[in-house]
Design a protein around this motif. Structure first.
Motif, PDB file in Angstrom:
ATOM      1  N   GLY A 190     -36.217 -48.781  33.910  1.00 16.62           N
ATOM      2  CA  GLY A 190     -35.337 -47.814  34.569  1.00 16.62           C
ATOM      3  C   GLY A 190     -34.389 -48.463  35.555  1.00 16.62           C
ATOM      4  O   GLY A 190     -34.450 -49.666  35.813  1.00 16.62           O
ATOM      5  N   ASP A 191     -33.531 -47.631  36.119  1.00 17.86           N
ATOM      6  CA  ASP A 191     -32.584 -48.102  37.134  1.00 17.86           C
ATOM      7  C   ASP A 191     -33.368 -48.506  38.392  1.00 17.86           C
ATOM      8  O   ASP A 191     -34.236 -47.748  38.849  1.00 17.86           O
ATOM      9  CB  ASP A 191     -31.631 -46.937  37.444  1.00 17.86           C
ATOM     10  CG  ASP A 191     -30.889 -47.148  38.727  1.00 17.86           C
ATOM     11  OD1 ASP A 191     -30.038 -48.050  38.753  1.00 17.86           O
ATOM     12  OD2 ASP A 191     -31.173 -46.435  39.700  1.00 17.86           O
ATOM     13  N   PRO A 192     -33.112 -49.705  38.954  1.00 13.21           N
ATOM     14  CA  PRO A 192     -33.932 -50.200  40.076  1.00 13.21           C
ATOM     15  C   PRO A 192     -34.035 -49.232  41.261  1.00 13.21           C
ATOM     16  O   PRO A 192     -35.133 -49.020  41.793  1.00 13.21           O
ATOM     17  CB  PRO A 192     -33.224 -51.490  40.497  1.00 13.21           C
ATOM     18  CG  PRO A 192     -32.438 -51.918  39.312  1.00 13.21           C
ATOM     19  CD  PRO A 192     -32.125 -50.701  38.510  1.00 13.21           C
ATOM     20  N   SER A 193     -32.926 -48.626  41.657  1.00 12.40           N
ATOM     21  CA  SER A 193     -32.982 -47.707  42.809  1.00 12.40           C
ATOM     22  C   SER A 193     -33.884 -46.517  42.495  1.00 12.40           C
ATOM     23  O   SER A 193     -34.689 -46.098  43.324  1.00 12.40           O
ATOM     24  CB  SER A 193     -31.591 -47.190  43.166  1.00 12.40           C
ATOM     25  OG  SER A 193     -30.738 -48.265  43.424  1.00 12.40           O
ATOM     26  N   ARG A 194     -33.728 -45.974  41.284  1.00 16.51           N
ATOM     27  CA  ARG A 194     -34.532 -44.802  40.926  1.00 16.51           C
ATOM     28  C   ARG A 194     -36.008 -45.172  40.846  1.00 16.51           C
ATOM     29  O   ARG A 194     -36.878 -44.454  41.340  1.00 16.51           O
ATOM     30  CB  ARG A 194     -34.048 -44.214  39.601  1.00 16.51           C
ATOM     31  CG  ARG A 194     -34.707 -42.877  39.328  1.00 16.51           C
ATOM     32  CD  ARG A 194     -34.067 -42.111  38.196  1.00 16.51           C
ATOM     33  NE  ARG A 194     -32.623 -42.073  38.305  1.00 16.51           N
ATOM     34  CZ  ARG A 194     -31.798 -42.190  37.247  1.00 16.51           C
ATOM     35  NH1 ARG A 194     -32.296 -42.379  36.051  1.00 16.51           N
ATOM     36  NH2 ARG A 194     -30.500 -42.124  37.406  1.00 16.51           N
ATOM     37  N   VAL A 195     -36.287 -46.330  40.233  1.00 16.25           N
ATOM     38  CA  VAL A 195     -37.687 -46.783  40.103  1.00 16.25           C
ATOM     39  C   VAL A 195     -38.313 -46.925  41.497  1.00 16.25           C
ATOM     40  O   VAL A 195     -39.413 -46.449  41.754  1.00 16.25           O
ATOM     41  CB  VAL A 195     -37.751 -48.117  39.326  1.00 16.25           C
ATOM     42  CG1 VAL A 195     -39.105 -48.781  39.479  1.00 16.25           C
ATOM     43  CG2 VAL A 195     -37.433 -47.887  37.855  1.00 16.25           C
ATOM     44  N   LEU A 196     -37.577 -47.552  42.423  1.00 19.69           N
ATOM     45  CA  LEU A 196     -38.152 -47.784  43.758  1.00 19.69           C
ATOM     46  C   LEU A 196     -38.291 -46.472  44.536  1.00 19.69           C
ATOM     47  O   LEU A 196     -39.239 -46.295  45.294  1.00 19.69           O
ATOM     48  CB  LEU A 196     -37.319 -48.811  44.526  1.00 19.69           C
ATOM     49  CG  LEU A 196     -37.483 -50.238  43.978  1.00 19.69           C
ATOM     50  CD1 LEU A 196     -36.438 -51.185  44.548  1.00 19.69           C
ATOM     51  CD2 LEU A 196     -38.888 -50.786  44.256  1.00 19.69           C
ATOM     52  N   ARG A 197     -37.371 -45.540  44.328  1.00 18.84           N
ATOM     53  CA  ARG A 197     -37.512 -44.233  44.989  1.00 18.84           C
ATOM     54  C   ARG A 197     -38.764 -43.531  44.478  1.00 18.84           C
ATOM     55  O   ARG A 197     -39.495 -42.905  45.236  1.00 18.84           O
ATOM     56  CB  ARG A 197     -36.279 -43.369  44.752  1.00 18.84           C
ATOM     57  CG  ARG A 197     -35.091 -43.749  45.630  1.00 18.84           C
ATOM     58  CD  ARG A 197     -34.147 -42.575  45.800  1.00 18.84           C
ATOM     59  NE  ARG A 197     -33.646 -42.106  44.521  1.00 18.84           N
ATOM     60  CZ  ARG A 197     -32.513 -42.528  43.948  1.00 18.84           C
ATOM     61  NH1 ARG A 197     -31.770 -43.423  44.568  1.00 18.84           N
ATOM     62  NH2 ARG A 197     -32.132 -42.049  42.789  1.00 18.84           N
ATOM     63  N   GLN A 198     -39.043 -43.658  43.183  1.00 15.26           N
ATOM     64  CA  GLN A 198     -40.251 -43.038  42.624  1.00 15.26           C
ATOM     65  C   GLN A 198     -41.505 -43.722  43.165  1.00 15.26           C
ATOM     66  O   GLN A 198     -42.500 -43.065  43.456  1.00 15.26           O
ATOM     67  CB  GLN A 198     -40.232 -43.106  41.097  1.00 15.26           C
ATOM     68  CG  GLN A 198     -39.354 -42.024  40.501  1.00 15.26           C
ATOM     69  CD  GLN A 198     -38.962 -42.319  39.067  1.00 15.26           C
ATOM     70  OE1 GLN A 198     -39.295 -43.368  38.505  1.00 15.26           O
ATOM     71  NE2 GLN A 198     -38.227 -41.401  38.465  1.00 15.26           N
ATOM     72  N   GLU A 199     -41.452 -45.028  43.298  1.00 16.00           N
ATOM     73  CA  GLU A 199     -42.594 -45.787  43.819  1.00 16.00           C
ATOM     74  C   GLU A 199     -42.966 -45.327  45.230  1.00 16.00           C
ATOM     75  O   GLU A 199     -44.104 -45.429  45.655  1.00 16.00           O
ATOM     76  CB  GLU A 199     -42.267 -47.280  43.852  1.00 16.00           C
ATOM     77  CG  GLU A 199     -42.234 -47.930  42.484  1.00 16.00           C
ATOM     78  CD  GLU A 199     -43.633 -48.134  41.917  1.00 16.00           C
ATOM     79  OE1 GLU A 199     -44.501 -48.606  42.662  1.00 16.00           O
ATOM     80  OE2 GLU A 199     -43.838 -47.811  40.730  1.00 16.00           O
ATOM     81  N   ALA A 200     -41.972 -44.834  45.972  1.00 17.82           N
ATOM     82  CA  ALA A 200     -42.194 -44.453  47.375  1.00 17.82           C
ATOM     83  C   ALA A 200     -43.207 -43.327  47.517  1.00 17.82           C
ATOM     84  O   ALA A 200     -43.865 -43.197  48.557  1.00 17.82           O
ATOM     85  CB  ALA A 200     -40.867 -44.048  48.012  1.00 17.82           C
ATOM     86  N   ALA A 201     -43.347 -42.514  46.471  1.00 11.08           N
ATOM     87  CA  ALA A 201     -44.236 -41.352  46.552  1.00 11.08           C
ATOM     88  C   ALA A 201     -45.666 -41.770  46.875  1.00 11.08           C
ATOM     89  O   ALA A 201     -46.430 -40.996  47.445  1.00 11.08           O
ATOM     90  CB  ALA A 201     -44.186 -40.590  45.233  1.00 11.08           C
TER      91      ALA A 201
END
Ligand SMILES: Nc1ncnc2c1ncn2[C@@H]1O[C@H](COP(=O)(O)OP(=O)(O)OP(=O)(O)O)[C@@H](O)[C@H]1O
Ligand SMILES: [Mg+2]
Length: 290
Positions: free
Chosen positions: A88-99
């Protein structure tokens, strides 16, 4: 339950600095470290692209993760480190990881961008957009200064930043400096309005001391100093950051406009600070809470 420290890497020099910072923080906090590499296939998903690149991208990603893991094992052998290759897109992946994370750590730059660029798109699209602190790390290590600087302006985000800054100062066994930069915006337009500058200064100093009171009581072991300076907040914070190990700011301040997720001060500090910068947001109520 506190989740792991998450660090994103694209194998660049700034990302390696982020991995090193994240491993040190995970070690101090006794948390596991999850090293994430996002495989972004989008640039290759065009019908006429001549060769299948899937395998190459995965292989390159795994190599990047192995190098990061190896670096962590060498410098922080006690830290439990796990790799994650996610599509996936790095920013989106990292935002999801934040959960499910204690914090997100990234480099200020990556392999992309252009010469002279100070902050990559991942920093722009992750800092201030997730409920956990986002730490942006620049390459090039400097000797420790024993100081954490935090910007305060009386907003709820600044209070969240103070909580994080105190925790970092306690873990690093270093001093904390709470900085409030204030200005007299109308003076040059209305010079006939007379100020007693000493009085204003004292009021501002009282104000920042007040903002710190409960945090001081909760953290008696952390030596803390407050300073109110008559200067632009970006100038004051970036300058203070030159002699700090970490600069902590809220994602937005009292002057926040509309839906801006990142205030202008935090954005400029992310671009110009020389030391690692943590952006702290007050968790937004989730859909279920409302
Ligand atoms: N594919 C990725 N997977 C995981 N983390 C990444 C990835 N790409 C970037 N990052 C993280 O984000 C940081 C900043 O990189 P970023 O991509 O924002 O800058 P850049 O590559 O210089 O510019 P651009 O915005 O043009 O890509 C990296 O140091 C790394 O921590
Ligand atoms: Mg990039």
């Amino acid at each position: 339950m506190t989740g792991p420290v998450i660090v994103g890497t694209d194998g660049s020099r700034a990302a390696a600095a982020a991995v090193e910072w994240a491993a040190g923080d995970a070690a101090r906090r006794g948390l596991p470290l999850r090293v994430v590499h996002a495989v972004d296939r989008l640039p290759y998903e065009i019908a006429r692209y001549p060769i299948p690149v899937e395998d190459q991208l995965d292989r390159a990603g795994r190599r990047i993760l192995e190098e990061a893991e190896q670096a962590v094992r060498e410098t922080h052998p006690a830290v439990r480190v796990t790799p994650a290759l996610i599509e996936g897109d790095p920013s989106r992946v990292l935002r999801q990881e934040a959960a499910n994370a204690a914090e997100i750590v990234i480099g200020s730059r990556g392999h992309g961008g252009f010469a002279g660029m100070l902050l990559g798109s991942v920093g722009m699209h992750v800092a201030g957009q997730v409920d956990v602190p986002v730490v942006v790390v620049r390459p090039g290590v400097s000797a420790p200064h024993g100081l954490v600087v935090v910007g305060v302006d009386g907003s709820a985000e600044a209070d969240a930043a103070l909580t994080y800054a105190y925790e970092q100062a306690r873990l690093r066994e270093c001093r904390l400096l709470a900085l409030y930069a204030w200005q007299l915006p109308v003076h040059s337009f209305a010079p006939e309005i007379a100020y007693d500058l000493d009085e204003v200064r004292t009021a501002q100093e009282d104000y920042v001391a007040d903002a710190l009171r409960t945090h001081r009581e909760r953290n008696p072991g952390v030596p803390a100093e407050t300073r109110a300076v008559c200067a632009h907040p970006v100038t004051a914070l970036v300058e203070a950051g030159e002699k700090a190990d970490l600069l902590v700011v809220g994602s937005r301040g009292r002057g926040a406009v509309g839906a801006a997720v990142l205030g202008s001060v935090s954005r400029a500090v992310l671009h110009h600070a020389h030391c690692p910068v943590a952006v702290v947001r007050v968790p937004r109520p989730s859909a279920e809470d409302v």
